[in-house]
Design a protein around this motif. Structure first.
Motif, mmCIF file in Angstrom:
data_model
loop_
_atom_site.group_PDB
_atom_site.id
_atom_site.type_symbol
_atom_site.label_atom_id
_atom_site.label_comp_id
_atom_site.label_asym_id
_atom_site.label_seq_id
_atom_site.Cartn_x
_atom_site.Cartn_y
_atom_site.Cartn_z
ATOM 1 N N ALA A 3 -69.858 -1.073 -27.856
ATOM 2 C CA ALA A 3 -70.119 -2.518 -27.843
ATOM 3 C C ALA A 3 -69.326 -3.220 -26.752
ATOM 4 O O ALA A 3 -69.713 -4.294 -26.288
ATOM 5 N N SER A 4 -68.183 -2.637 -26.330
ATOM 6 C CA SER A 4 -67.361 -3.317 -25.323
ATOM 7 C C SER A 4 -67.968 -3.254 -23.924
ATOM 8 O O SER A 4 -67.454 -3.874 -22.994
ATOM 9 N N MET A 5 -69.085 -2.498 -23.766
ATOM 10 C CA MET A 5 -69.718 -2.467 -22.441
ATOM 11 C C MET A 5 -70.586 -3.692 -22.256
ATOM 12 O O MET A 5 -71.120 -4.220 -23.222
ATOM 13 N N PRO A 6 -70.748 -4.161 -21.004
ATOM 14 C CA PRO A 6 -71.628 -5.309 -20.803
ATOM 15 C C PRO A 6 -73.017 -5.002 -21.362
ATOM 16 O O PRO A 6 -73.539 -3.890 -21.148
ATOM 17 N N ARG A 27 -65.038 -2.943 -13.384
ATOM 18 C CA ARG A 27 -65.810 -3.050 -12.148
ATOM 19 C C ARG A 27 -67.027 -2.126 -12.192
ATOM 20 O O ARG A 27 -68.080 -2.444 -11.653
ATOM 21 N N HIS A 28 -66.871 -0.983 -12.851
ATOM 22 C CA HIS A 28 -67.978 -0.024 -12.942
ATOM 23 C C HIS A 28 -68.928 -0.352 -14.096
ATOM 24 O O HIS A 28 -69.800 0.442 -14.409
ATOM 25 N N ARG A 29 -68.756 -1.497 -14.727
ATOM 26 C CA ARG A 29 -69.574 -1.913 -15.894
ATOM 27 C C ARG A 29 -69.498 -0.853 -16.995
ATOM 28 O O ARG A 29 -70.446 -0.624 -17.739
ATOM 29 N N GLY A 30 -68.370 -0.181 -17.059
ATOM 30 C CA GLY A 30 -68.173 0.853 -18.064
ATOM 31 C C GLY A 30 -67.168 0.389 -19.104
ATOM 32 O O GLY A 30 -66.923 -0.804 -19.250
ATOM 33 N N ALA A 31 -66.570 1.339 -19.836
ATOM 34 C CA ALA A 31 -65.605 0.956 -20.866
ATOM 35 C C ALA A 31 -64.610 2.082 -21.108
ATOM 36 O O ALA A 31 -64.893 3.251 -20.839
ATOM 37 N N LEU A 32 -63.428 1.672 -21.595
ATOM 38 C CA LEU A 32 -62.397 2.636 -21.986
ATOM 39 C C LEU A 32 -62.114 2.394 -23.461
ATOM 40 O O LEU A 32 -61.776 1.275 -23.852
ATOM 41 N N VAL A 33 -62.305 3.439 -24.275
ATOM 42 C CA VAL A 33 -62.093 3.262 -25.719
ATOM 43 C C VAL A 33 -61.051 4.278 -26.193
ATOM 44 O O VAL A 33 -61.343 5.465 -26.307
ATOM 45 N N PRO A 34 -59.813 3.826 -26.460
ATOM 46 C CA PRO A 34 -58.805 4.762 -26.966
ATOM 47 C C PRO A 34 -58.945 4.936 -28.476
ATOM 48 O O PRO A 34 -59.234 3.989 -29.189
ATOM 49 N N GLU A 35 -58.757 6.181 -28.923
ATOM 50 C CA GLU A 35 -58.757 6.474 -30.367
ATOM 51 C C GLU A 35 -57.529 7.319 -30.618
ATOM 52 O O GLU A 35 -57.177 8.150 -29.771
ATOM 53 N N ASN A 89 -61.625 7.704 -24.432
ATOM 54 C CA ASN A 89 -63.046 7.860 -24.124
ATOM 55 C C ASN A 89 -63.431 6.952 -22.968
ATOM 56 O O ASN A 89 -63.177 5.744 -23.005
ATOM 57 N N VAL A 90 -64.058 7.553 -21.944
ATOM 58 C CA VAL A 90 -64.533 6.759 -20.802
ATOM 59 C C VAL A 90 -66.057 6.743 -20.852
ATOM 60 O O VAL A 90 -66.680 7.788 -21.068
ATOM 61 N N TYR A 91 -66.645 5.561 -20.701
ATOM 62 C CA TYR A 91 -68.105 5.434 -20.646
ATOM 63 C C TYR A 91 -68.488 4.838 -19.300
ATOM 64 O O TYR A 91 -67.888 3.840 -18.879
ATOM 65 N N LEU A 92 -69.464 5.454 -18.644
ATOM 66 C CA LEU A 92 -69.910 4.953 -17.338
ATOM 67 C C LEU A 92 -71.438 4.931 -17.287
ATOM 68 O O LEU A 92 -72.080 5.914 -17.691
#
Ligand SMILES: Nc1ncnc2c1ncn2[C@@H]1O[C@H](COP(=O)(O)OP(=O)(O)O)[C@@H](O)[C@H]1O
Ligand SMILES: [Mg+2]
Length: 519
Positions: free
Chosen positions: A385-388, A446-454, A464-467
């Protein structure tokens, strides 16, 4: 002979005989004199008088009916009874007809003006409602007369008709309103609105130049400045933190220099001991300055999406190779389990290298000695959800997992703040700047991605990196220096004409795979 719109319309009682009498009065008086002097006998004189009166009534009545109609139409207009505009046909009197036309024109003009004003008032209300800031109008008794949609949303109800104090229990605002109502100048006060998340607001109290139609005399607007206040606080904290981070190694370095120049001037053994420590402090300052510079560079181009195509498995493997010695020294294994055929992403290879360099470095650094660090990944149907919103289609997901002490839940949301460390002393002792995850977050934004730490305390952490994926169907032009025919993204990225990338980017800070630009 005369047709009127309203059949009930009549001249006022007694007006027809009175006007007929007034018109015939000179003739009647003459007739009286003639009868008195004996020039005319009374019988014929009486007949003549009756004939004159009847004639006068016949002539006067339609005129008076016309006038009565004009009068009625004028009254209707003045009383705004809303009767439809009829078209009474005044046949008899051209003067009355002209008057009637004038009255009707005036009524039409007034109706247009009224409709115009109503539309304008409605549009003003729409504009005021569309303003997101809450707006309240307050009368001389401190009662709210009108509110906009923003205020209704803020107070959760329509506050119109209620005392302001029932809606807003903020003494400074109530005092400001009171002061303005008693002739004081407009004021702005800072308030904190309670709620699940406290909001910092500016409440502006302005006197109206004249009382409005509802009796309001004061305008109260509330502007949410939480973001600004937070940013200002962050800016101040950042400057203080950066200065503090630099000051510590700097004073230690200066201390050593002073010792070596003074009491230990000729102490070779002290020099041997101090120089490595001084080097280490200097390097620490250098790392800090480099991280600060990269953070500001990333922030500067945060709004321009990267246009290179980057193969992540390749990039991660290179970084893992670079960290192997460090992992070995801790008895850790570093296993990259990423399918080389994973689709590439739009990216800036240098910046993505910084992200994975820091995540893998952290995993090795904070992982328990003798435990493995693993990197896994694949394509997921949707990002977090944190991604644009517009980019939440299929994504590349890469998870960097360690088996360290983990991170307590309350720290997770703050990890990407600049200089935020769970254990400050430990991070410093391990040479960390506390900026790695802040840089990672900005790069991924900047990459319109997200970083989700667990993380689970005692069990380890997963970052977790999402791109977003580079489109599969996109035709990729070969890089000018490759000079080859059109290639697919995979083929192109595997062919590395400039392995360390120095030819393309002189400011490169870490290893980066070859990348290509879309057309
Ligand atoms: N894998 C991890 N395990 C435990 N804590 C971590 C991990 N990665 C980051 N952290 C915590 O987050 C903080 C911020 O990380 P980072 O920005 O990379 O700074 P540092 O320079 O200390 O590595 C670290 O100081 C550490 O407290
Ligand atoms: Mg780090």
């Amino acid at each position: 002979m005369v047709r009127h719109a309203s059949p009930r319309l009549k001249p006022r009682r007694g007006r027809v005989p009175a006007v007929a009498l007034a018109i015939t009065a000179p003739a009647l008086a003459t007739m009286g004199v003639l009868v008195l002097t004996g020039a005319v006998s009374p019988g014929p004189a009486a007949l003549a008088v009756l004939a004159m009166l009847a004639g006068a009534v016949l002539v006067v009545r339609p005129h008076l009916l016309d006038l009565a109609m004009v009068e009625q139409a004028t009254r209707d207009m003045a009383g705004n009874r809303g009767r439809p505009l009829g078209t009474p046909e005044i046949i008899y009197s051209s003067m009355a007809r002209a008057q009637m036309t004038a009255v009707q024109d005036m009524r039409r003009a007034l109706e247009h003006r009224l409709a115009d004003q109503t539309a304008r008032a409605e549009s003003n209300a729409l504009v005021v409602d569309a303003l997101t800031d809450p707006i309240l109008l307050i009368d001389s008794h401190g009662t709210v007369t009108r509110v906009n949609a923003g205020a209704r949303a803020l107070f959760g109800r329509d506050g119109a008709g209620r005392p302001l104090s029932a809606l807003l229990r903020e003494p400074s605002v109530l005092e400001a309103v009171e002061s303005v109502l008693t002739g004081g100048a407009g004021r702005m006060v800072q308030i904190t609105l309670p709620g699940a998340i406290e909001r910092e607001c500016e409440a502006r109290v302005t006197p109206l130049s004249q009382r409005d139609t509802d009796g309001a005399e004061v305008l109260l607007t509330i502007h949410d400045v939480t973001k600004l206040v937070r940013m200002e606080r962050m800016r101040a904290d950042f400057v203080a933190n950066a200065s503090h981070e630099l000051r510590t190694p700097l004073s230690s370095l200066l201390g050593f220099v002073e010792t070596l120049m003074g009491p230990a001037r000729d102490d070779a053994e002290a020099r041997e001991r101090f120089l490595p420590v001084m080097l280490e402090q200097g390097q620490r300052m250098q790392r800090l300055v480099e991280d600060l510079l990269s953070l500001s560079r990333i922030e500067m181009n945060e709004h321009s999406a990267p246009t290179d195509v980057v193969p992540i498995p390749d990039l991660v493997r290179r970084i893992a190779n670079g960290l192997e010695l460090k992992a070995e020294a801790k008895g850790c294994t570093l296993a990259v389990d990423l399918d080389p055929a994973l689709p590439p992403v739009w990216g800036d290879a240098d910046q993505l290298s910084q992200v994975f360099q820091n995540l893998l470095d952290n995993a090795v650094k904070y992982g328990r000695a003798g435990t493995p660090v693993t990197v896994t990944g694949g394509v997921v149907a949707q990002g977090p959800a944190s991604m644009p919103g517009s980019r939440r289609g299929p994504c590349l997901h890469v998870a960097v997992r360690d088996h360290g002490e983990g991170i307590a839940r309350e720290h997770l949301p703050r990890l990407t703040e600049r200089f935020y460390r769970v254990d400050r002393a430990r991070s410093r002792q391990m040479g960390g700047t506390g900026l790695g995850l802040a840089i990672a977050k900005h790069v991924l934004t900047r990459h319109r991605g997200a970083l989700v730490p667990e993380s689970m305390v005692g069990e380890g952490s997963t970052f977790n990196v999402y791109l977003p994926l580079a489109s599969d169907t996109l035709a990729i032009a070969p890089p000018p220096e490759a000079g080859s025919a059109t290639q697919t993204p995979r083929e192109t990225v595997m062919a590395d004409a400039d392995p360390d990338g120095t030819a393309r980017r002189p400011d490169r800070t870490g290893p980066a795979p070859h990348s290509i630009r879309p057309p």
